[in-house]
Design a protein around this motif. Structure first.
Motif, PDB file in Angstrom:
ATOM      1  N   GLN A   1      78.478  57.661  69.339  1.00  0.00           N
ATOM      2  CA  GLN A   1      79.245  58.445  68.568  1.00  0.00           C
ATOM      3  C   GLN A   1      79.369  58.088  67.040  1.00  0.00           C
ATOM      4  OE1 GLN A   1      80.937  60.237  70.693  1.00  0.00           O
ATOM      5  NE2 GLN A   1      82.493  61.484  69.466  1.00  0.00           N
ATOM      6  N   VAL A   2      79.554  59.321  66.203  1.00  0.00           N
ATOM      7  CA  VAL A   2      79.575  59.322  64.910  1.00  0.00           C
ATOM      8  C   VAL A   2      81.013  60.014  64.571  1.00  0.00           C
ATOM      9  CG1 VAL A   2      78.676  60.042  62.775  1.00  0.00           C
ATOM     10  CG2 VAL A   2      77.119  59.407  64.770  1.00  0.00           C
ATOM     11  N   GLN A   3      81.754  59.313  63.576  1.00  0.00           N
ATOM     12  CA  GLN A   3      82.891  59.869  62.925  1.00  0.00           C
ATOM     13  C   GLN A   3      82.374  59.986  61.422  1.00  0.00           C
ATOM     14  OE1 GLN A   3      85.863  56.732  63.665  1.00  0.00           O
ATOM     15  NE2 GLN A   3      86.799  57.754  65.599  1.00  0.00           N
ATOM     16  N   THR A  28      73.417  53.881  62.564  1.00  0.00           N
ATOM     17  CA  THR A  28      71.979  54.349  62.175  1.00  0.00           C
ATOM     18  C   THR A  28      72.031  55.783  61.507  1.00  0.00           C
ATOM     19  OG1 THR A  28      72.214  55.543  64.364  1.00  0.00           O
ATOM     20  CG2 THR A  28      70.969  53.445  64.511  1.00  0.00           C
ATOM     21  N   PHE A  29      72.822  55.739  60.492  1.00  0.00           N
ATOM     22  CA  PHE A  29      73.187  56.832  59.754  1.00  0.00           C
ATOM     23  C   PHE A  29      71.854  57.440  59.122  1.00  0.00           C
ATOM     24  CE2 PHE A  29      75.362  59.624  56.833  1.00  0.00           C
ATOM     25  CZ  PHE A  29      74.736  59.350  55.444  1.00  0.00           C
ATOM     26  N   ILE A  30      70.842  56.427  58.922  1.00  0.00           N
ATOM     27  CA  ILE A  30      69.637  56.893  57.992  1.00  0.00           C
ATOM     28  C   ILE A  30      68.912  58.003  59.052  1.00  0.00           C
ATOM     29  CG2 ILE A  30      68.231  55.085  59.068  1.00  0.00           C
ATOM     30  CD1 ILE A  30      66.756  54.593  56.286  1.00  0.00           C
ATOM     31  N   THR A  31      68.970  57.821  60.333  1.00  0.00           N
ATOM     32  CA  THR A  31      68.364  58.773  61.264  1.00  0.00           C
ATOM     33  C   THR A  31      69.035  60.118  61.423  1.00  0.00           C
ATOM     34  OG1 THR A  31      69.812  58.204  63.185  1.00  0.00           O
ATOM     35  CG2 THR A  31      67.781  56.935  62.704  1.00  0.00           C
ATOM     36  N   TYR A  32      70.134  60.484  60.488  1.00  0.00           N
ATOM     37  CA  TYR A  32      70.726  61.621  60.903  1.00  0.00           C
ATOM     38  C   TYR A  32      70.505  62.549  59.945  1.00  0.00           C
ATOM     39  CZ  TYR A  32      73.383  59.633  64.593  1.00  0.00           C
ATOM     40  OH  TYR A  32      74.259  59.122  65.638  1.00  0.00           O
ATOM     41  N   THR A  33      70.293  64.139  60.000  1.00  0.00           N
ATOM     42  CA  THR A  33      70.337  64.789  59.162  1.00  0.00           C
ATOM     43  C   THR A  33      71.766  65.401  59.034  1.00  0.00           C
ATOM     44  OG1 THR A  33      68.259  65.770  59.921  1.00  0.00           O
ATOM     45  CG2 THR A  33      69.855  67.457  59.043  1.00  0.00           C
ATOM     46  N   MET A  34      72.037  65.531  57.593  1.00  0.00           N
ATOM     47  CA  MET A  34      73.438  65.748  57.169  1.00  0.00           C
ATOM     48  C   MET A  34      73.460  67.436  56.766  1.00  0.00           C
ATOM     49  SD  MET A  34      74.766  63.262  58.217  1.00  0.00           S
ATOM     50  CE  MET A  34      76.529  63.288  57.419  1.00  0.00           C
ATOM     51  N   GLY A  35      74.654  67.875  57.190  1.00  0.00           N
ATOM     52  CA  GLY A  35      74.772  69.163  56.611  1.00  0.00           C
ATOM     53  C   GLY A  35      76.415  69.382  56.087  1.00  0.00           C
ATOM     54  N   CYS A  96      81.653  68.338  56.901  1.00  0.00           N
ATOM     55  CA  CYS A  96      80.591  67.564  56.985  1.00  0.00           C
ATOM     56  C   CYS A  96      80.036  67.510  58.377  1.00  0.00           C
ATOM     57  CB  CYS A  96      80.694  66.232  56.620  1.00  0.00           C
ATOM     58  SG  CYS A  96      79.304  65.058  56.518  1.00  0.00           S
ATOM     59  N   ALA A  97      78.750  67.726  58.595  1.00  0.00           N
ATOM     60  CA  ALA A  97      78.009  67.598  59.977  1.00  0.00           C
ATOM     61  C   ALA A  97      76.890  66.767  60.112  1.00  0.00           C
ATOM     62  CB  ALA A  97      77.825  69.070  60.320  1.00  0.00           C
ATOM     63  N   ALA A  98      76.634  66.318  61.114  1.00  0.00           N
ATOM     64  CA  ALA A  98      75.690  65.324  61.371  1.00  0.00           C
ATOM     65  C   ALA A  98      74.946  65.511  62.806  1.00  0.00           C
ATOM     66  CB  ALA A  98      76.194  64.088  61.453  1.00  0.00           C
ATOM     67  N   ASP A  99      73.695  65.136  62.739  1.00  0.00           N
ATOM     68  CA  ASP A  99      73.066  65.136  64.277  1.00  0.00           C
ATOM     69  C   ASP A  99      71.509  64.743  63.835  1.00  0.00           C
ATOM     70  OD1 ASP A  99      73.770  67.053  67.057  1.00  0.00           O
ATOM     71  OD2 ASP A  99      72.315  65.422  66.790  1.00  0.00           O
ATOM     72  N   ILE A 100      71.023  64.149  65.001  1.00  0.00           N
ATOM     73  CA  ILE A 100      69.516  63.352  64.644  1.00  0.00           C
ATOM     74  C   ILE A 100      68.597  64.493  64.968  1.00  0.00           C
ATOM     75  CG2 ILE A 100      68.051  61.963  65.732  1.00  0.00           C
ATOM     76  CD1 ILE A 100      70.498  60.165  66.508  1.00  0.00           C
ATOM     77  N   ASP A 101      68.572  65.470  65.807  1.00  0.00           N
ATOM     78  CA  ASP A 101      67.533  66.455  66.129  1.00  0.00           C
ATOM     79  C   ASP A 101      68.066  67.729  65.768  1.00  0.00           C
ATOM     80  OD1 ASP A 101      65.626  67.231  69.303  1.00  0.00           O
ATOM     81  OD2 ASP A 101      65.213  67.060  67.135  1.00  0.00           O
ATOM     82  N   VAL A 102      67.691  67.962  64.364  1.00  0.00           N
ATOM     83  CA  VAL A 102      68.319  69.323  63.841  1.00  0.00           C
ATOM     84  C   VAL A 102      66.927  69.983  63.383  1.00  0.00           C
ATOM     85  CG1 VAL A 102      69.302  70.597  61.954  1.00  0.00           C
ATOM     86  CG2 VAL A 102      70.528  68.247  62.874  1.00  0.00           C
ATOM     87  N   HIS A 103      66.654  71.257  64.120  1.00  0.00           N
ATOM     88  CA  HIS A 103      65.324  71.848  63.886  1.00  0.00           C
ATOM     89  C   HIS A 103      65.770  73.229  62.863  1.00  0.00           C
ATOM     90  CE1 HIS A 103      63.150  69.873  66.592  1.00  0.00           C
ATOM     91  NE2 HIS A 103      63.950  69.861  67.573  1.00  0.00           N
TER      92      HIS A 103
END
Length: 124
Positions: A1-3, A28-35, A96-103
């Motif tokens: 879970q990410v806040q 593991t913030f470094i693994t997230y694509t941020m938007g 702000c948005a975040a996820d790991i697997d963003v295509h």
């Protein structure tokens, strides 16, 4: 879970600048694509900018290109949106948005985690 917690919004005159920040709780913030996305009253949420895990790739909406800059500081679990030459049409709640697997970074459905938003108001 990410806040995610955004800050830095406010009222600014046209032509002015603001810097938004988004602090993430993920270890593991470094693994997230941020938007960054925004939503004006009566309009759909729209893509503003995105950045990959190491900042090597960025993407901008045409409407903000050359005026906004997205960046991240992985050591601080924070992503920024520097906004310059602001226009009244930039007025919106910025998310702000975040996820790991963003295509497809422009698609809000690609992101599972969202902040509460911060209001940006640009007066003419």
């Amino acid at each position: 879970q990410v806040q995610l917690v955004e800050s830095g919004g406010g009222l600014v005159q046209a032509g002015g600048s603001l810097r938004l920040s988004c602090a993430a709780s993920a270890r593991t913030f470094i693994t997230y694509t941020m938007g960054w996305f925004r939503q004006a009253p009566g309009k759909e949420r729209e893509f503003v900018a995105a950045i990959n895990w190491n900042g090597g790739n960025t993407l901008y909406a045409n409407s903000v290109k050359a005026r906004f800059t997205i960046s991240r500081e992985n050591a601080k679990n924070t992503v920024y949106l520097q906004m310059s030459r602001l226009k009244p049409e930039d007025t919106a709640v910025y998310y702000c948005a975040a996820d790991i697997d963003v295509h497809t970074p422009v698609d809000p459905l690609q992101y599972d985690y969202w902040g509460q938003g911060t209001q940006v108001t640009v007066s003419s």
